[in-house]
Design an enzyme around this catalytic site. Structure first.
Site, PDB file in Angstrom:
ATOM      1  N   GLY A 252       1.008  -1.192   0.029  1.00  0.00           N
ATOM      2  CA  GLY A 252       0.297  -0.116  -0.037  1.00  0.00           C
ATOM      3  C   GLY A 252       0.768   1.246   0.191  1.00  0.00           C
ATOM      4  O   GLY A 252       0.534   2.089   0.698  1.00  0.00           O
ATOM      5  N   GLY A 253       2.285   1.355  -0.512  1.00  0.00           N
ATOM      6  CA  GLY A 253       2.912   2.283  -0.609  1.00  0.00           C
ATOM      7  C   GLY A 253       2.996   2.755   0.212  1.00  0.00           C
ATOM      8  O   GLY A 253       3.801   4.550   0.369  1.00  0.00           O
ATOM      9  N   SER A 333       4.626  -5.386  -2.458  1.00  0.00           N
ATOM     10  CA  SER A 333       4.857  -4.054  -2.942  1.00  0.00           C
ATOM     11  C   SER A 333       5.520  -3.253  -2.176  1.00  0.00           C
ATOM     12  O   SER A 333       7.380  -3.545  -1.339  1.00  0.00           O
ATOM     13  CB  SER A 333       2.828  -3.499  -2.978  1.00  0.00           C
TER      14      SER A 333
END
Ligand SMILES: *[C@@H]1O[C@H](CO)[C@@H](O)[C@H](O)[C@H]1NC(C)=O
Ligand SMILES: *[C@@H]1O[C@H](CO)[C@@H](O)[C@H](O)[C@H]1NC(C)=O
Ligand SMILES: *[C@@H]1O[C@H](CO)[C@@H](O)[C@H](O)[C@H]1NC(C)=O
Ligand SMILES: *[C@@H]1O[C@H](CO)[C@@H](O)[C@H](O)[C@H]1NC(C)=O
Ligand SMILES: *[C@@H]1O[C@H](CO)[C@@H](O)[C@H](O)[C@H]1NC(C)=O
Ligand SMILES: *[C@@H]1O[C@H](CO)[C@@H](O)[C@H](O)[C@H]1NC(C)=O
Ligand SMILES: *[C@@H]1O[C@H](CO)[C@@H](O)[C@H](O)[C@H]1NC(C)=O
Ligand SMILES: *[C@@H]1O[C@H](CO)[C@@H](O)[C@H](O)[C@H]1NC(C)=O
Ligand SMILES: *[C@@H]1O[C@H](CO)[C@@H](O)[C@H](O)[C@H]1NC(C)=O
Ligand SMILES: *[C@@H]1O[C@H](CO)[C@@H](O)[C@H](O)[C@H]1NC(C)=O
Ligand SMILES: *[C@@H]1O[C@H](CO)[C@@H](O)[C@H](O)[C@H]1NC(C)=O
Ligand SMILES: *[C@@H]1O[C@H](CO)[C@@H](O)[C@H](O)[C@H]1NC(C)=O
Length: 706
Positions: A252-253, A333
């Site tokens: 989620g960055g 991610s």
């Protein structure tokens, strides 16, 4: 070639075993592990449309005689498993019990107490040895929360255990025991490192998720919770038969996400793969990553939270059935970026035994393409660089612009959390804080400047890899009015005409023109470049250096590419394949791999039978890695468990070979990248020349790049 487990139900003499009448079901009986371990059996084929055709069962430690068996089940609000259920679900139950025997958890030869008798697997030898006064384990129904797994826990499904000097009240459903919203740290103070949860003697409700960390318009600063799904709860005080642990760090960055995401729910891996799955929350955005030079706000609060969660798991997971010496950290991610940071963190060293980084980002440092979004995930800013990127902008947007830094910080500390994370600029960078992260990059080589024996890089087996088109989620679909491919590239990659011309002149990224569609052709090329420069090149170079240096950092390294996925991060609204047929072209987007790793592909997402088979196969590969540091499942175990389709896939695709396992690069050419699909296969490194041209060749780290 189905491997059939023969199951037999043997009735005891009616004189010695009467069917015991059950007490009336109690509304909210407390189930504990005080007297027995609790094992949840559920033959999970991951076919979400097929769940109604399977039932679970609960397996309890041996009771001295049949007469004690019914009350053991009643203590769980359940009943002895009936003949009818055994007959109807005989194959499922036989596979489950055969596995219990195979794994050495239970002796299966003498059978199990069920309603009216003894149930045996593997043939008819139990009749002579079993009698109503033989000590045998007990099989009970599992009826609690038999329906939708998202429904709130039913009365009678709560399970209580003692851990971390507290009492936790979780519950069970069809697939696993679930303990949700466990506070692993005390409520953190803003921009202070968290510490282990200090409460003791408390009864903590663990049947619903805790708050997610502040992001967008929701969440809280009081968010340091973790969730556990487990197939097994040992008897209180016992550390027998502990299962491997997958420790999940969401993506989620570094600004969004939660450990409560249904796509990464551990219930399917718990039942299908006999793993304990832990998912965590960690502080995000400016609350998790603000770093200000010259102050004690040094950043990496979110990374430090992950390590506190890891400490909690190491200390306490045994009570939940997990083995603290077999923990694999895994993430996708920003979660993969976290895994990478933890691989190099002195504070995380020794706390995990394997690492999985799905679609880690990086690149951009020497690519010539400025402003690459992914760079900071693998090349860490100094505190000063991080501050330059976000600090003054945050103070200004927050109207905290008084004369001294001290008063500015005091002002920022008062801003409500949700306002802080919604400012136009947020801090979201892993930084070299000197304690949690103390190198500019993960040290992957033993070259003199980066001495691996001196570095803290964890010497554990790793898996790295990407989806085939991760970059399609980070490239803009060009507008319809473009007139040339070069214009298309400029739009798609946010680059200038010079760079677009350079790319075309390189001839390394040809346009297909096959669709006679300028926007699509341009996007096709731009997503390839984005995939290479932001994901593939850095991840290939990472396992390459970690495997082929003179003193390899990783004892084993595996690389993959997903060529079958569905869904994922789709800002361009690309959608899936035409006619929803996975044989038609489509982009394998960022994040679209998660249902394959967790076995959570939903009914509506399943396009064809190969989707299911690939999910069954791929989840087995990752689970095998969590179990043993090797993604190749043992054939015998697959047979014992009745996973025939997985076995077929494993055989057809061949072994997933470790990078560098032969010591000779040439020997691995052609099969160093495992293609994850049905059944998939393998191939050589992808886009080697392209990565070289982009400044991130295979030898990037070996040649001293950082
Ligand atoms: C749970 O138990 C309570 C109290 O006995 C009862 O009122 C309620 O109906 C039960 N709920 C369910 C879903 O069975
Ligand atoms: C049943 O017990 C659980 C766990 O202690 C509790 O959260 C729930 O409110 C209880 N339900 C009833 C109906 O008493
Ligand atoms: C039954 O027991 C006999 C003697 O111990 C053994 O040889 C045989 O393999 C057993 N059969 C099965 C099906 O377990
Ligand atoms: C579970 O639910 C299914 C489908 O509703 C039903 O057929 C089955 O009997 C239930 N099993 C138990 C143990 O409650
Ligand atoms: C084009 O972009 C590159 C990379 O950002 C930059 O170095 C170069 O100066 C730019 N060229 C022009 C003509 O703007
Ligand atoms: C980092 O910032 C501090 C405070 O602004 C400054 O004193 C120091 O020189 C900077 N360090 C570097 C390496 O730029
Ligand atoms: C900062 O001040 C401006 C102008 O008064 C206002 O519009 C804005 O909402 C303020 N921002 C915050 C975070 O308070
Ligand atoms: C080795 O570690 C020591 C202590 O952390 C450090 O001072 C030194 O610079 C490191 N050497 C190399 C070559 O990284
Ligand atoms: C690496 O560092 C260790 C400890 O500082 C040292 O003993 C060893 O000789 C170094 N190895 C290389 C190749 O520099
Ligand atoms: C092309 O379309 C984009 C977005 O639709 C627009 O911003 C741009 O001005 C257009 N360019 C030309 C040359 O018409
Ligand atoms: C080109 O492909 C895109 C994406 O599939 C589509 O939206 C667009 O309509 C196509 N354009 C033409 C001219 O066919
Ligand atoms: C999934 O389960 C449904 C319902 O039992 C069945 O019809 C379907 O064939 C199964 N899918 C596959 C690929 O086995």
């Amino acid at each position: 070639m189905a491997y059939l487990v023969v199951a037999t139900l043997l009735a005891l003499h009616s004189a010695t075993a009467q069917r015991t009448s059950l007490p009336a079901p109690r509304a909210n009986l407390t189930v504990t592990n005080a007297k027995t371990s609790l094992t949840l059996l559920y033959q999970n084929n991951l076919n979400a449309s097929d769940e109604n055709n399977h039932v679970g069962a609960l397996l309890l430690d041996a009771v001295p005689e049949y007469s004690a068996a019914a009350s053991a089940c009643a203590a769980l609000n359940e009943q002895l498993l009936s003949r009818e259920t055994l007959a109807e679900y005989e194959q499922d139950i036989a596979y489950q019990l055969a596995y219990q025997g195979y794994a050495g958890y239970f002796g299966v030869e003498d059978g199990f107490y069920v309603d009216g008798g003894v149930f045996t697997v593997g043939g008819g030898n139990a009749s002579s040895s079993s009698s109503s006064s033989t000590a045998l384990p007990v099989l009970c129904t599992q009826s609690a929360n038999n329906g939708s797994s998202s429904a709130p826990p039913a009365n009678g499904s709560y399970v209580t255990l003692e851990a971390a000097d507290n009492t936790f009240v979780g519950y069970r459903n069809k697939k696993s025991f679930r303990f949700l919203g466990i506070p692993y740290a005390d409520t953190p103070s803003r921009w202070k490192y968290a510490s282990l949860y200090s409460g003791t003697g408390e009864t903590l409700q663990a049947s619903s998720y805790g708050a997610q960390c502040a992001q967008g318009s929701s969440g809280s600063e009081d968010c340091l919770f973790l969730n556990v799904q487990t197939p097994y709860i040992p008897k209180a005080g016992s550390r027998e038969n502990l299962r491997p642990v997958m420790f999940w760090i969401h993506g989620g960055g570094f600004t969004g996400g939660t450990g409560a995401d249904p796509v990464s729910d551990g219930g399917d891996l718990a039942s299908k793969e006999d793993l304990v799955v832990v998912s965590i929350n960690y502080r995000l955005s400016t609350l998790g990553f603000l770093a200000i030079p010259g102050t004690d706000i040094k950043g990496n609060y979110g990374i430090a939270d992950q390590i506190v969660a890891l400490d909690w798991v190491v200390a306490n997971i045994a009570a939940f059935g997990g083995d603290p010496e077999r923990i694999t950290i895994a993430g996708e991610s920003a979660g993969a970026g976290s895994v990478r940071a933890l691989l190099g963190s002195p504070r995380a060293a020794g706390k995990f035994q394997g690492a999985i980084a799905l679609s880690n980002l990086g690149g951009g440092v020497t690519l010539g393409l400025d402003g690459d979004y992914g760079t900071t995930y693998s090349s860490y800013y100094t505190i000063n660089q991080s501050y330059t990127a976000a600090g003054p902008q945050i103070f200004t947007a927050a109207n905290c612009t008084s004369s001294t830094l001290t008063t500015q910080i005091a002002c920022l500390e008062k801003l409500p959390a949700l306002q802080l994370v919604s400012l136009p600029t947020v801090a979201r960078y892993v930084v070299q804080d000197g304690t949690y992260v103390n190198t500019p990059n993960l040290i992957l080589t033993a070259s003199p400047s980066t001495n691996s024996t001196n570095s803290t890089t964890a010497h554990v087996p790793v898996i790295f890899g990407t989806t085939a088109n991760d970059g399609a989620s980070f490239s803009n679909f060009p507008p319809a009015n473009i007139t040339t491919h070069a214009e298309g590239l400029q739009h798609a990659l946010s680059i200038n005409a010079t760079w677009a011309a350079n790319i075309i002149a390189s001839t390394l990224f040809p346009f297909s023109n096959s669709s006679h569609n300028l926007t699509l052709d341009s996007f096709n090329v731009s997503q390839r470049i984005a995939t290479d420069k932001t994901f593939r090149c850095v991840d290939q170079a990472t396992v390459y250096a970690g495997s082929f240096s003179s003193a390899p950092v990783f004892p084993a390294a595996y690389y993959y590419e997903f060529t079958r996925t569905t869904g994922g991060y789709d800002p361009n609204h690309l959608g899936g394949p035409a006619d929803n047929d996975p044989n038609n072209p489509y982009f394998r987007l960022h994040g679209a791999d998660l249902p394959w790793v967790f076995g959570t592909l939903g009914k509506a997402q399943m396009r064809d039978e190969e989707d299911l088979w690939s999910v069954q196969l791929v989840s087995s590969l990752f689970a095998s890695f969590v179990r043993a540091g090797d993604p190749n499942p043992g054939e015998r175990e697959l047979r014992v468990r009745g996973y025939e389709r997985v076995l077929e896939g494993v055989r057809r695709a061949g072994r997933w070979r470790g990078v560098g396992e032969s010591g000779e690069e040439e020997e691995e050419e052609g099969h160093v990248v495992r293609l994850l699909d049905w059944p998939g296969g393998s191939r050589g490194w992808v886009d080697v020349e392209q990565c070289e041209w982009l400044g991130y060749g295979l030898r990037y780290y070996l040649d001293g790049g950082a």
